[in-house]
Design a protein around this motif. Structure first.
Motif, mmCIF file in Angstrom:
data_model
loop_
_atom_site.group_PDB
_atom_site.id
_atom_site.type_symbol
_atom_site.label_atom_id
_atom_site.label_comp_id
_atom_site.label_asym_id
_atom_site.label_seq_id
_atom_site.Cartn_x
_atom_site.Cartn_y
_atom_site.Cartn_z
ATOM 1 N N LEU A 29 0.831 -1.205 0.000
ATOM 2 C CA LEU A 29 0.000 0.000 0.000
ATOM 3 C C LEU A 29 0.869 1.260 0.000
ATOM 4 O O LEU A 29 0.616 2.204 -0.755
ATOM 5 C CB LEU A 29 -0.905 0.028 1.230
ATOM 6 C CG LEU A 29 -1.837 -1.157 1.463
ATOM 7 C CD1 LEU A 29 -2.594 -0.964 2.762
ATOM 8 C CD2 LEU A 29 -2.769 -1.359 0.299
ATOM 9 N N ILE A 30 1.885 1.265 0.850
ATOM 10 C CA ILE A 30 2.749 2.439 0.965
ATOM 11 C C ILE A 30 3.562 2.635 -0.312
ATOM 12 O O ILE A 30 3.769 3.771 -0.761
ATOM 13 C CB ILE A 30 3.641 2.335 2.216
ATOM 14 C CG1 ILE A 30 2.776 2.329 3.493
ATOM 15 C CG2 ILE A 30 4.664 3.458 2.261
ATOM 16 C CD1 ILE A 30 1.894 3.553 3.696
ATOM 17 N N CYS A 31 4.005 1.552 -0.934
ATOM 18 C CA CYS A 31 4.683 1.667 -2.232
ATOM 19 C C CYS A 31 3.768 2.335 -3.250
ATOM 20 O O CYS A 31 4.201 3.218 -4.001
ATOM 21 C CB CYS A 31 5.113 0.297 -2.740
ATOM 22 S SG CYS A 31 6.535 -0.423 -1.904
ATOM 23 N N ALA A 32 2.499 1.934 -3.266
ATOM 24 C CA ALA A 32 1.547 2.533 -4.208
ATOM 25 C C ALA A 32 1.349 4.019 -3.919
ATOM 26 O O ALA A 32 1.280 4.831 -4.846
ATOM 27 C CB ALA A 32 0.214 1.793 -4.154
ATOM 28 N N CYS A 33 1.269 4.379 -2.652
ATOM 29 C CA CYS A 33 1.124 5.798 -2.297
ATOM 30 C C CYS A 33 2.286 6.610 -2.854
ATOM 31 O O CYS A 33 2.083 7.695 -3.415
ATOM 32 C CB CYS A 33 1.058 5.961 -0.774
ATOM 33 S SG CYS A 33 -0.444 5.325 -0.017
ATOM 34 N N ILE A 93 8.489 -3.828 -6.387
ATOM 35 C CA ILE A 93 9.291 -5.053 -6.447
ATOM 36 C C ILE A 93 8.795 -6.001 -5.362
ATOM 37 O O ILE A 93 8.635 -5.599 -4.208
ATOM 38 C CB ILE A 93 10.783 -4.711 -6.182
ATOM 39 C CG1 ILE A 93 11.313 -3.693 -7.188
ATOM 40 C CG2 ILE A 93 11.635 -5.965 -6.114
ATOM 41 C CD1 ILE A 93 11.480 -4.206 -8.573
ATOM 42 N N HIS A 94 8.587 -7.266 -5.721
ATOM 43 C CA HIS A 94 8.118 -8.265 -4.759
ATOM 44 C C HIS A 94 9.295 -9.127 -4.312
ATOM 45 O O HIS A 94 9.652 -10.101 -4.954
ATOM 46 C CB HIS A 94 7.032 -9.124 -5.386
ATOM 47 C CG HIS A 94 6.286 -9.939 -4.383
ATOM 48 N ND1 HIS A 94 5.340 -10.852 -4.735
ATOM 49 C CD2 HIS A 94 6.337 -9.964 -3.030
ATOM 50 C CE1 HIS A 94 4.849 -11.413 -3.644
ATOM 51 N NE2 HIS A 94 5.442 -10.892 -2.602
ATOM 52 N N ALA A 95 9.892 -8.712 -3.219
ATOM 53 C CA ALA A 95 11.045 -9.440 -2.676
ATOM 54 C C ALA A 95 10.553 -10.559 -1.767
ATOM 55 O O ALA A 95 9.525 -10.434 -1.124
ATOM 56 C CB ALA A 95 11.945 -8.486 -1.894
ATOM 57 N N PHE A 132 7.229 -5.903 -0.166
ATOM 58 C CA PHE A 132 7.211 -5.048 -1.349
ATOM 59 C C PHE A 132 8.072 -3.824 -1.079
ATOM 60 O O PHE A 132 7.981 -3.217 -0.006
ATOM 61 C CB PHE A 132 5.786 -4.592 -1.681
ATOM 62 C CG PHE A 132 4.878 -5.698 -2.143
ATOM 63 C CD1 PHE A 132 5.065 -6.301 -3.378
ATOM 64 C CD2 PHE A 132 3.838 -6.133 -1.339
ATOM 65 C CE1 PHE A 132 4.223 -7.319 -3.804
ATOM 66 C CE2 PHE A 132 2.985 -7.142 -1.758
ATOM 67 C CZ PHE A 132 3.179 -7.738 -2.991
ATOM 68 N N VAL A 133 8.909 -3.468 -2.059
ATOM 69 C CA VAL A 133 9.709 -2.249 -2.004
ATOM 70 C C VAL A 133 9.493 -1.498 -3.317
ATOM 71 O O VAL A 133 9.029 -2.079 -4.304
ATOM 72 C CB VAL A 133 11.213 -2.530 -1.765
ATOM 73 C CG1 VAL A 133 11.437 -3.196 -0.406
ATOM 74 C CG2 VAL A 133 11.819 -3.368 -2.877
ATOM 75 N N LEU A 134 9.851 -0.230 -3.327
ATOM 76 C CA LEU A 134 9.639 0.595 -4.502
ATOM 77 C C LEU A 134 10.955 0.833 -5.232
ATOM 78 O O LEU A 134 11.921 1.308 -4.632
ATOM 79 C CB LEU A 134 9.037 1.944 -4.087
ATOM 80 C CG LEU A 134 8.573 2.826 -5.237
ATOM 81 C CD1 LEU A 134 7.337 2.231 -5.912
ATOM 82 C CD2 LEU A 134 8.274 4.233 -4.741
ATOM 83 N N ALA A 135 10.982 0.495 -6.513
ATOM 84 C CA ALA A 135 12.114 0.834 -7.378
ATOM 85 C C ALA A 135 11.767 2.166 -8.024
ATOM 86 O O ALA A 135 10.944 2.241 -8.937
ATOM 87 C CB ALA A 135 12.345 -0.242 -8.424
ATOM 88 N N ALA A 136 12.363 3.247 -7.492
ATOM 89 C CA ALA A 136 11.991 4.595 -7.913
ATOM 90 C C ALA A 136 12.669 5.018 -9.211
ATOM 91 O O ALA A 136 12.126 5.834 -9.960
ATOM 92 C CB ALA A 136 12.317 5.594 -6.804
ATOM 93 N N ASP A 192 12.551 1.573 0.651
ATOM 94 C CA ASP A 192 11.958 0.512 1.468
ATOM 95 C C ASP A 192 10.866 1.139 2.325
ATOM 96 O O ASP A 192 11.150 1.999 3.159
ATOM 97 C CB ASP A 192 13.035 -0.124 2.351
ATOM 98 C CG ASP A 192 12.513 -1.274 3.190
ATOM 99 O OD1 ASP A 192 11.281 -1.447 3.314
ATOM 100 O OD2 ASP A 192 13.349 -2.009 3.739
ATOM 101 N N PRO A 193 9.606 0.708 2.155
ATOM 102 C CA PRO A 193 8.524 1.319 2.923
ATOM 103 C C PRO A 193 8.544 0.963 4.412
ATOM 104 O O PRO A 193 7.745 1.507 5.166
ATOM 105 C CB PRO A 193 7.259 0.786 2.239
ATOM 106 C CG PRO A 193 7.682 -0.513 1.664
ATOM 107 C CD PRO A 193 9.120 -0.311 1.238
#
Length: 190
Positions: free
Chosen positions: A38-42, A110-112, A125-129, A140-141
């Protein structure tokens, strides 16, 4: 760029299950415990659009879409986010496709998931910006410095706050057990 940390949202409940195959049941976990996707999507909505997605609204979107099980069911949730915010979505496990997208301005969730992994000791889940050269700039959220101080994580990354800079090869090693491994969002070509 707005950087969010799910650990700041202990007070927002996320009606989801934490075990595969279980249905959401009270007491519900918080976004701090189960809201990495959720936070990655935000964050990605803020990067790719002129809109802001707040964590509470991300919870509502996930629940309405039926993506609120086993944390966040990203195939369902990612599609909903892409449709709501006018973004193109692709998913896969190819390093080349991921890097091409990031180099072209896309952002990826990214689904680690690897025991004693770089980002987590389980699924996360982490965000590849963005990407520069062969490096991926990760947000990393659930970032806490002590998380990255563990011996088995040393040498796999460098810090350039707010980013954790990781080689594409190391990222691919962290996500090879998850299919799809990434969800790439980009602005629609007009």
């Amino acid at each position: 760029m707005r950087v969010l940390n799910q650990l700041d949202y202990e007070n927002i409940l996320y009606p989801t299950s934490l075990a595969k195959g279980e249905q959401p049941a009270e007491p519900y976990p918080s976004v701090a415990k189960a809201g990495c996707g959720l936070i990655c999507a935000c964050m990605l909505v803020g990067i790719l659009t002129d809109k802001q997605l707040e964590p509470q609204e991300a919870v509502r979107i996930s629940v309405r879409a039926g993506a609120n099980h086993f944390g966040t069911d990203m195939p369902i949730f990612a599609k909903e986010i892409a449709e709501r915010y006018g973004l193109e979505l692709s998913s896969g496990s190819s390093k080349e496709e991921l890097m091409n997208g990031l180099h072209a301005g896309a952002v990826a969730i990214i689904h680690a998931g690897k025991p004693k992994g770089l980002f987590s000791d389980g699924g996360h889940f982490v965000l590849a910006a963005k990407a520069e050269g062969e490096n991926i700039y990760i947000i990393d959220p659930s970032f806490k410095q002590e998380k990255y101080d563990k011996d088995y994580r040393q040498g796999l990354f460098t810090m350039e706050p707010p980013y954790i800079v990781v080689s594409a090869d190391n990222v691919m090693d962290q996500i090879k057990y998850r299919m799809p491994s990434w969800y790439l969002f980009r602005k629609h070509n007009k």
